[in-house]
Design a protein around this motif. Structure first.
Motif, short mmCIF file in Angstrom:
data_model
loop_
_atom_site.label_atom_id
_atom_site.label_comp_id
_atom_site.label_asym_id
_atom_site.label_seq_id
_atom_site.Cartn_x
_atom_site.Cartn_y
_atom_site.Cartn_z
N SER A 67 0.69 -1.17 0.11
CA SER A 67 -0.02 0.02 -0.07
C SER A 67 0.84 1.28 -0.13
N GLY A 68 0.12 2.38 0.06
CA GLY A 68 1.13 3.71 0.08
C GLY A 68 2.13 3.80 1.23
N THR A 69 1.86 3.09 2.54
CA THR A 69 2.46 3.12 3.64
C THR A 69 3.86 2.30 3.27
N MET A 72 6.02 4.46 1.48
CA MET A 72 6.86 5.46 2.38
C MET A 72 7.73 4.84 3.12
N PHE A 94 -0.45 11.95 7.93
CA PHE A 94 0.48 11.24 7.15
C PHE A 94 2.06 11.64 7.16
N ARG A 97 3.03 9.84 10.45
CA ARG A 97 3.39 8.64 10.07
C ARG A 97 4.87 8.53 9.56
N THR A 140 4.55 15.88 2.39
CA THR A 140 3.36 15.44 1.85
C THR A 140 2.62 16.16 0.91
N VAL A 142 -0.46 16.26 -0.87
CA VAL A 142 -1.76 16.63 -0.20
C VAL A 142 -1.87 15.83 0.89
N THR A 144 -4.00 13.95 3.49
CA THR A 144 -5.43 13.66 3.51
C THR A 144 -6.09 13.81 4.75
N ASP A 169 5.68 12.59 -0.48
CA ASP A 169 4.48 11.44 -0.55
C ASP A 169 3.32 12.03 -1.45
N VAL A 171 0.62 10.29 -2.19
CA VAL A 171 -0.37 9.25 -2.06
C VAL A 171 -1.72 9.65 -2.18
N CYS A 172 -2.04 10.92 -1.92
CA CYS A 172 -3.33 11.61 -2.22
C CYS A 172 -3.33 12.58 -3.39
N GLN A 194 -4.80 2.91 -4.85
CA GLN A 194 -6.08 3.30 -4.65
C GLN A 194 -6.72 4.64 -4.76
N LYS A 195 -5.74 5.73 -5.00
CA LYS A 195 -6.00 7.09 -4.67
C LYS A 195 -6.26 7.75 -6.29
C1 LIG Z 1 -3.61 7.23 1.97
C2 LIG Z 1 -2.45 8.08 2.37
C3 LIG Z 1 -1.26 7.17 2.85
C4 LIG Z 1 -1.23 5.82 3.16
O1 LIG Z 1 -1.61 4.85 2.08
P1 LIG Z 1 -2.01 3.49 2.50
O2 LIG Z 1 -2.39 2.86 1.10
O3 LIG Z 1 -3.19 3.39 3.16
O4 LIG Z 1 -0.95 2.71 3.13
C5 LIG Z 1 -0.24 7.98 2.91
N1 LIG Z 1 -0.11 9.09 2.70
C6 LIG Z 1 -1.10 9.92 2.21
C7 LIG Z 1 -0.91 11.17 1.79
C8 LIG Z 1 -2.25 9.27 1.88
O5 LIG Z 1 -3.18 9.91 1.58
#
Ligand SMILES: *Cc1c(COP(=O)(O)O)cnc(C)c1O
Length: 401
Positions: A67-69, A72, A94, A97, A140, A142, A144, A169, A171-172, A194-195
């Motif tokens: 996943s996104g994590t 990271m 995030f 995180r 990051t 954006v 989330t 990052d 991911v969003c 998934q984003k």
């Molecule tokens: C969703 C998200 C994550 C984590 O991604 P996962 O797929 O849930 O592990 C990390 N960073 C940002 C900015 C996110 O939106």
């Protein structure tokens, strides 16, 4: 796709709705990791990542089950050694995180934060760069938890003038917010499937600069086995050359779907633009249309400054006399939105995701406006939903020149 009408519409900041074409490519019996069709799909996905990320030929795309994590974790694991000095620009959940991940690898982390809903000013970033001389900056794109966008490209440019590498990052953001790796300022731009790429969850995607790969090669100790860039790089190179390779079994159904979702982005046309530029412009336009709708519904953003708001989601304060139960009331209208996430203000706002493929589907977007409006009224507010929908549609159709 009749199921879309029967189940609630998913408008959270990921996972998001996916196209029927992506679903069709994903469904079916699992292909083997050496099947010619899988090798072709993998190669295409990596090539299309280069285009979406606007990456130079020397950069390496990675597409890995996770996943996104995981992305990271990989970005941290390959760079950080005990005592590495890093700067995290902290805009919310995030970023917190990322701080935790970096500390686990022994980094000395400076976290440069802002109040929830605010971006960190570039002037503060510059001062921190001067004071800390970090090896790398983590930002990051954006966040989330608040919808705040950092000007990641400018942060990376600044970092480079101070001799630091930059990990973004996305991911969003990736596939919806503009960012180019071509100038060489951004060293890692990472996301999850998934984003805004509008795939099912389960893939970690990163593009890594040659300079960052060199930093990995120079490490004294290797990173964790599954996370090692150097273990995956020959696999990615083999797939891009349409060869066979194995290190750890890929998520083969997802890999089949990946180039289809990416082709959808790269074939987009909007406001005289094509490809990823059209897609980022479209996401921006849709976000502005939602702002118009939210004004009509008397909802205000938790991001104080409109220029700090990312285009992929809206973070909206619960109106007076409503609270977290509003999310359930909205769900009863056939729309899934998300509650608050930032630990400091969690119970005061909710989040609506609007990114990727769904931004090409006006009917779904209208349904979202209507669902939120009807939910507000069901919770005791008195807002004119028809007027909000009308204004939303009018804005949506007013394609920028
Ligand atoms: C969703 C998200 C994550 C984590 O991604 P996962 O797929 O849930 O592990 C990390 N960073 C940002 C900015 C996110 O939106």
């Amino acid at each position: 796709m009749p199921e879309l009408d029967l189940r609630p519409l998913l408008m959270i900041p990921g996972p998001v709705e996916i196209s029927p074409e992506v679903r069709a490519a994903h469904d079916g019996p699992p292909p083997g990791h050496l099947a010619p069709s899988l090798i072709e799909a993998y190669g295409l996905a990596l090539e299309r990542m280069r285009t979406i990320w606007d990456a130079p030929p020397s950069a390496q795309p990675f597409l890995i089950a996770g996943s996104g994590t995981l992305a990271m974790d990989m970005a941290a694991a390959n760079l950080v050694e005990k005592g590495s000095r890093v700067l995290v620009i902290n805009t919310g959940y995030f970023s917190d995180r990322m701080v935790e991940i970096l500390r686990r690898y022994g980094a000395e982390v400076t976290s440069l934060g802002a109040e929830p809903g605010y971006a960190v000013p570039l002037s503060a970033v510059e001062i921190a760069l001067q004071r800390e001389s970090p090896q790398a900056v983590f930002v990051t794109h954006v966040d989330t938890s608040t919808g705040v966008r950092m000007p990641a490209q400018e942060v990376a440019r600044l970092a480079r003038t101070h001799g630091a590498m930059t990990v973004v990052d996305g991911v969003c953001a990736t596939g919806a917010e503009a960012l180019s790796m071509a100038s060489g300022d951004v060293d890692v731009y990472l996301t999850g499937s998934q984003k805004a790429l509008s795939l099912p969850s389960g893939l970690a995607l990163l593009v890594v600069s040659e300079r960052m790969l060199e930093a990995r090669r120079k490490r004294s100790a290797p990173p964790p086995y599954y996370l090692d860039y150097l273990a995956w790089q020959p696999i990615m190179q083999a797939y891009e050359e349409r060869g066979k390779a194995y290190f750890a079994t890929p998520a083969t159904n997802l890999v089949q779907a990946a180039p289809v979702a990416m082709a959808h982005i790269l074939s987009d046309e909007f406001a005289g633009l094509k490809g990823i530029n059209a897609r980022t412009a479209r996401n921006k336009h849709v976000a502005a249309a939602f702002s118009v709708a939210w004004q009509h519904l008397e909802l205000s953003s938790i991001c104080a400054h409109p220029e700090d708001r990312g285009v992929t989601m809206s973070a909206l304060k619960y109106p007076a006399r409503t609270g977290p139960e509003l999310v359930n009331v909205i769900r009863a209208q056939g729309l899934v939105v998300a509650g608050g996430l930032h630990p400091k203000i969690k119970s005061t706002y909710f989040r609506v995701g609007h990114m990727g493929w769904m931004t090409t589907q006006p009917d779904l977007l209208v349904k979202a406006v209507r669902g939120v409006g009807d939910g507000l009224n069901a919770a005791g507010a008195s807002v004119n939903v028809d007027k909000a929908v009308e204004a939303f549609k009018a804005y949506l159709e007013s394609v920028p020149a």
